[in-house]
Design a protein around this motif. Structure first.
Motif, PDB file in Angstrom:
ATOM      1  N   PRO A  55      41.573  63.597 -27.208  1.00  0.00           N
ATOM      2  CA  PRO A  55      42.109  64.728 -26.459  1.00  0.00           C
ATOM      3  C   PRO A  55      42.418  64.400 -25.009  1.00  0.00           C
ATOM      4  O   PRO A  55      41.695  63.653 -24.335  1.00  0.00           O
ATOM      5  N   ALA A  56      43.526  64.973 -24.539  1.00  0.00           N
ATOM      6  CA  ALA A  56      43.880  64.958 -23.119  1.00  0.00           C
ATOM      7  C   ALA A  56      44.029  66.404 -22.669  1.00  0.00           C
ATOM      8  O   ALA A  56      44.323  67.292 -23.474  1.00  0.00           O
ATOM      9  N   ALA A  57      43.837  66.644 -21.381  1.00  0.00           N
ATOM     10  CA  ALA A  57      43.899  68.011 -20.865  1.00  0.00           C
ATOM     11  C   ALA A  57      44.751  68.055 -19.607  1.00  0.00           C
ATOM     12  O   ALA A  57      44.600  67.216 -18.713  1.00  0.00           O
ATOM     13  N   GLY A  58      45.639  69.039 -19.557  1.00  0.00           N
ATOM     14  CA  GLY A  58      46.488  69.208 -18.386  1.00  0.00           C
ATOM     15  C   GLY A  58      47.265  70.502 -18.484  1.00  0.00           C
ATOM     16  O   GLY A  58      47.116  71.265 -19.443  1.00  0.00           O
ATOM     17  N   LEU A  59      48.108  70.742 -17.485  1.00  0.00           N
ATOM     18  CA  LEU A  59      48.964  71.929 -17.451  1.00  0.00           C
ATOM     19  C   LEU A  59      50.425  71.511 -17.521  1.00  0.00           C
ATOM     20  O   LEU A  59      50.868  70.658 -16.738  1.00  0.00           O
ATOM     21  N   TYR A  60      51.159  72.104 -18.427  1.00  0.00           N
ATOM     22  CA  TYR A  60      52.601  71.874 -18.520  1.00  0.00           C
ATOM     23  C   TYR A  60      53.252  72.262 -17.190  1.00  0.00           C
ATOM     24  O   TYR A  60      52.784  73.197 -16.513  1.00  0.00           O
ATOM     25  N   PRO A  61      54.304  71.570 -16.766  1.00  0.00           N
ATOM     26  CA  PRO A  61      54.871  71.825 -15.437  1.00  0.00           C
ATOM     27  C   PRO A  61      55.416  73.224 -15.186  1.00  0.00           C
ATOM     28  O   PRO A  61      55.717  73.557 -14.038  1.00  0.00           O
ATOM     29  N   THR A  62      55.531  74.030 -16.224  1.00  0.00           N
ATOM     30  CA  THR A  62      55.944  75.423 -15.999  1.00  0.00           C
ATOM     31  C   THR A  62      54.747  76.342 -15.777  1.00  0.00           C
ATOM     32  O   THR A  62      54.930  77.539 -15.528  1.00  0.00           O
ATOM     33  N   GLU A  63      53.532  75.803 -15.861  1.00  0.00           N
ATOM     34  CA  GLU A  63      52.315  76.581 -15.581  1.00  0.00           C
ATOM     35  C   GLU A  63      52.088  76.560 -14.070  1.00  0.00           C
ATOM     36  O   GLU A  63      51.312  75.750 -13.541  1.00  0.00           O
ATOM     37  N   LEU A  64      52.767  77.444 -13.369  1.00  0.00           N
ATOM     38  CA  LEU A  64      52.795  77.420 -11.907  1.00  0.00           C
ATOM     39  C   LEU A  64      51.830  78.455 -11.341  1.00  0.00           C
ATOM     40  O   LEU A  64      52.228  79.471 -10.776  1.00  0.00           O
ATOM     41  N   ASP A  65      50.548  78.178 -11.492  1.00  0.00           N
ATOM     42  CA  ASP A  65      49.516  79.120 -11.088  1.00  0.00           C
ATOM     43  C   ASP A  65      48.319  78.340 -10.560  1.00  0.00           C
ATOM     44  O   ASP A  65      47.710  77.567 -11.297  1.00  0.00           O
ATOM     45  N   LEU A  66      47.970  78.545  -9.303  1.00  0.00           N
ATOM     46  CA  LEU A  66      46.886  77.768  -8.697  1.00  0.00           C
ATOM     47  C   LEU A  66      45.510  78.130  -9.240  1.00  0.00           C
ATOM     48  O   LEU A  66      44.605  77.293  -9.266  1.00  0.00           O
ATOM     49  N   ASP A  67      45.343  79.377  -9.695  1.00  0.00           N
ATOM     50  CA  ASP A  67      44.070  79.746 -10.314  1.00  0.00           C
ATOM     51  C   ASP A  67      43.888  79.012 -11.638  1.00  0.00           C
ATOM     52  O   ASP A  67      42.787  78.534 -11.948  1.00  0.00           O
ATOM     53  N   ARG A  68      44.971  78.909 -12.428  1.00  0.00           N
ATOM     54  CA  ARG A  68      44.895  78.154 -13.685  1.00  0.00           C
ATOM     55  C   ARG A  68      44.661  76.675 -13.406  1.00  0.00           C
ATOM     56  O   ARG A  68      43.940  76.003 -14.152  1.00  0.00           O
ATOM     57  N   LEU A  69      45.267  76.190 -12.332  1.00  0.00           N
ATOM     58  CA  LEU A  69      45.038  74.801 -11.944  1.00  0.00           C
ATOM     59  C   LEU A  69      43.565  74.566 -11.635  1.00  0.00           C
ATOM     60  O   LEU A  69      42.969  73.592 -12.119  1.00  0.00           O
ATOM     61  N   GLN A  70      42.965  75.449 -10.863  1.00  0.00           N
ATOM     62  CA  GLN A  70      41.552  75.284 -10.506  1.00  0.00           C
ATOM     63  C   GLN A  70      40.674  75.333 -11.749  1.00  0.00           C
ATOM     64  O   GLN A  70      39.733  74.531 -11.901  1.00  0.00           O
ATOM     65  N   ALA A  71      40.986  76.264 -12.647  1.00  0.00           N
ATOM     66  CA  ALA A  71      40.205  76.361 -13.884  1.00  0.00           C
ATOM     67  C   ALA A  71      40.333  75.091 -14.718  1.00  0.00           C
ATOM     68  O   ALA A  71      39.344  74.611 -15.298  1.00  0.00           O
TER      69      ALA A  71
END
Length: 258
Positions: A65-81
């Motif tokens: 498994p790898a974990a990350g946010l797709y580049p359209t996930e433009l939310d700093l709260d989701r980034l922190q989580a």
């Protein structure tokens, strides 16, 4: 596709957590094993994906498994989580991804700036945790390479890179890797990239369930062999020799046993 698997391949970019596999995921993994695929890196687009990939890896040992946010996930709260979750599960993860820049879906300049802020955080996290980045760069190949180099990214896979060879060369010099998808059979751009990139930086992927050899079909990890055989023809070497090279490259970047 070769009928007898004599290699041990890694599909370095898939989305096995995708609902497209919910009905037959075990059969998909069985076909991958029969094709000579010994490991599959399953990336995430959000926290829900990341959690599911971790669950899948517990029941399918071939899944990393790898974990990350797709580049359209433009939310700093989701980034922190996501950052917090990655730190908490560092030992279970093979990499950070997928992350990156996307100038095809994101046109607004302010949103592109936010994309860059988010990617910078993931680059820093990758350095902090010594995890490779599995990077998306749709319609932003040159910008992504320049950004990664400028921010000191060290261990990088550029997945399904759609830029020109000139944009790729600085990444090659920086020691980054490029994964060739099975859709190379129908993409002149991907064919040119595979032909001109050095063997030392090549990996293979499917981006399942998308980027199938035939448009509109569901893709799956077994078809990484299609990418292998197409790339071997372009490089004018045997599939067996290319399999040995890309497996060694994958070990260098990710440490997955071949």
């Amino acid at each position: 596709m070769s009928g007898t698997a004599t290699w041990r391949l890694v599909d370095t970019h898939t989305h096995l957590c995708d609902p497209a596999f919910d009905e037959d995921r075990a059969a998909v993994m069985a076909r991958a094993r029969e094709a000579g695929v010994v490991a599959v890196i399953s990336v995430s687009e959000n926290l829900q994906d990341a959690r599911r990939n971790l669950d899948l890896a517990r029941t399918h040992p071939e899944i990393y498994p790898a974990a990350g946010l797709y580049p359209t996930e433009l939310d700093l709260d989701r980034l922190q989580a996501m950052e917090d979750w990655i730190r908490a599960h560092r030992e279970a993860l093979i990499g950070i991804g997928e992350v990156g820049l996307d100038h095809w879906k994101v046109q607004d300049e302010r949103e592109r700036e936010l994309q860059q802020r988010i990617l910078a955080r993931f680059v820093a996290l990758g350095r902090e945790l010594d995890l490779p980045l599995n990077v998306h760069s749709r319609a932003a190949g040159r910008h992504t390479v320049e950004f990664l180099i400028a921010h000191g990214a060290r261990r990088v896979q550029l997945h399904a890179f759609d830029g020109r060879i000139g944009a790729a060369r600085p990444a090659v010099e920086a020691g980054y890797f490029f994964s060739i998808p099975a859709s190379v059979v129908r993409s002149r751009q991907k064919q040119k990239l595979a032909r001109h990139l050095p063997l030392s930086c090549l990996l293979l992927e499917t981006d399942s369930p998308v980027l199938a050899p035939e448009p509109g079909e569901r893709n799956e990890p077994a078809r990484v062999v299609v990418a292998l055989e197409a790339a071997a023809r372009l490089k004018e070497i045997s599939p067996q020799r290319l399999a040995e090279i890309v497996t060694a490259n994958t070990q260098r970047l990710y440490g997955i046993p071949g």
